[in-house]
Design an enzyme around this catalytic site. Structure first.
Site, short mmCIF file in Angstrom:
data_model
loop_
_atom_site.label_atom_id
_atom_site.label_comp_id
_atom_site.label_asym_id
_atom_site.label_seq_id
_atom_site.Cartn_x
_atom_site.Cartn_y
_atom_site.Cartn_z
N HIS A 75 0.99 -1.42 -0.17
CA HIS A 75 -0.25 0.18 -0.30
C HIS A 75 0.99 1.74 0.22
CE1 HIS A 75 -4.18 -1.72 1.12
NE2 HIS A 75 -3.51 -2.24 0.55
N GLU A 77 1.00 4.31 1.81
CA GLU A 77 1.44 4.22 2.89
C GLU A 77 2.86 3.69 3.39
OE1 GLU A 77 -3.42 5.20 2.97
OE2 GLU A 77 -1.82 3.10 2.61
N ARG A 82 9.18 3.43 3.75
CA ARG A 82 9.92 2.32 3.60
C ARG A 82 11.02 2.51 3.29
NH1 ARG A 82 9.08 -2.70 5.51
NH2 ARG A 82 10.63 -3.56 5.01
N CYS A 130 -6.75 3.06 4.51
CA CYS A 130 -7.94 1.63 4.66
C CYS A 130 -7.91 1.82 6.19
CB CYS A 130 -7.52 0.42 3.65
SG CYS A 130 -5.70 0.10 4.74
#
Length: 435
Positions: A75, A77, A82, A130
């Site tokens: 995803h 975000e 990372r 989400c």
């Protein structure tokens, strides 16, 4: 302290994104979600984008890699965060090798790195995260202003109108904008109804509904098929909001956690109360006493005057299959990466399960970055009593346990806040660089 507006940050991010290569970006009928992290220098009044992530996919439990070579969660975000870790490791190496203290400074007395106090970080995203942040209901939001909501609340559930969707034959987990998570049925928008999240509740009996719109609960990522063990982006942002976005390994190297000063969303202003609840309100009133970490309260803002060209609309009906990550490091280090199903795009099936198929932001390669810091700074090895000959043999989980204060605080937080946070199989943390 004067900070750039949400519109200014989003505009800066979109300009940076447009300069990235076209390879990997959505085609004319595909959409994606973009998240980014901007670093602002309050002394100079300047801002720069330091990390970008785009993606909507997440691999299921059966495809998790025991060597840390596959991205479990792609995803946007998570990819942006990372990519930020990779950026930070690059800066720390520069401090050691070139005495470049433009962002981080070496504290020789305490054997750690400190970020310059006049720098702060800002999160930008083109959608509501989400999970819990997607659940919006006027009656429940009015109630939540009067009560403290915690993980195990049992509020009245909003009624949802559902419509059928076109199910794709896709083994990956998808996340669609505005809470429409492509899972069996979606919300038919109505002023009196909640925004629906397809993220799934945890630890239920056979008689309970994993799709129940339960306010304040932790969830795993939305999707169909093989269920993922990755937590929803609402829950991950909430965790970063308590412990900082640096994670356990970088926490070993840094004097203090790094928090987001602001969270900025393109559109989504109607979800403000739900986002605030998901990020920190649902934890207020619960005990959490540590000297190093805190329940941070970032400013939540919305950009209404800018648009993302790859957002879902009537022309862009399908989620892009690729994940994109980029960080602000020299071009010769290949800062731009494209992934598919958690592997580097273009990797042959024969290379799957090897470091050659792993992107630079995988667990394996970020562990390599961490070990490289230990290799070039003997004081850190002395502090943690690590022999240079052990560096490639120690397991991933052994390195994470060096962050003693972080791990102790996380244990406490799981008791008080994240009681149902998923536990991945232990073998997924047993890899080393020597494997």
């Amino acid at each position: 302290m004067v900070l750039p507006s949400a519109e200014d940050l989003a505009d800066l991010v979109f300009k940076e994104f447009r300069q990235l290569p076209k390879t990997g970006k959505p085609t004319t009928n595909e959409w994606t979600i973009l998240s980014a992290i901007v670093m602002h220098d309050t002394a100079k009044g300047t801002s720069k984008v330091v990390a970008i992530g785009c993606g909507t996919k997440c691999v299921g439990k059966s495809k998790l890699c025991s060597h840390g070579l596959i991205l479990n969660d792609s995803h946007a975000e998570v990819l942006a965060r990372r990519a930020l870790l990779r950026y930070i490791y690059h800066l720390l190496k520069r401090v050691i090798e070139y005495s470049d203290e433009g962002v981080f400074q070496w504290d020789s007395e305490n054997v750690c790195f400190r970020i310059r106090p006049d720098l702060n970080f800002h999160f930008v995203s083109t959608q509501t995260p989400c999970g819990d942040a997607c659940i919006r209901n006027e009656a429940i939001e009015e109630k939540s202003t009067k009560e403290e909501h915690i993980i195990n609340d049992e509020p009245t559930q909003p009624k949802l109108k559902k419509r059928k969707i076109n199910k794709e034959n896709d083994e990956n987990e998808d996340c669609a904008p505005n809470g429409d998570d492509n899972v069996g049925a979606l919300l038919e928008p109505s002023p009196n109804d909640a925004v629906y999240t397809g993220a799934k509740l945890i630890g239920l009996t056979d008689q309970q509904d994993a799709m129940e719109q339960k306010i304040g609960a932790v969830r795993t990522k939305p999707g169909r098929g093989d269920r993922t063990l990755s937590m929803s982006c609402s829950d991950k942002l909430a965790r970063w909001n308590v412990f900082g976005m640096q994670g356990a390994l970088l926490d070993i190297l840094l004097a203090h956690p790094i928090y987001f000063e602001t969270l900025n969303f393109v559109g989504c202003a109607e979800n403000e109360a739900a986002i605030r609840r998901a990020i920190y309100d649902r934890f207020i009133g619960k005990q959490f006493k540590t000297t190093k970490y805190k329940i941070h309260k970032p400013t939540i803002r919305f950009a209404e005057t800018v648009k993302f060209e790859y957002a879902e609309n009537y022309n862009r009906k399908n989620p892009a299959p690729t994940g994109i990550s980029w960080c602000n490091i020299p071009i010769d280090l290949k800062p731009y990466e494209i992934s598919v199903n958690g592997n580097k795009q273009g990797a042959t099936r024969k290379k799957f399960g090897t470091p050659e198929a792993a992107v630079k932001i995988s667990k394996y390669n970020l562990l390599q970055e961490f070990v490289d810091i230990l290799r070039v700074e003997p004081k850190l090895r002395q502090k943690y009593r690590i022999d240079s000959k052990e560096l490639t043999y120690l397991k991933y989980h052994q390195y994470k346990q060096l962050a003693r204060e972080y791990q102790a605080a996380w244990t406490l937080a799981k008791q008080n806040y994240f009681s149902q946070w998923t536990e991945k199989p232990p073998n997924l943390l047993e890899f080393s660089l020597d494997a």
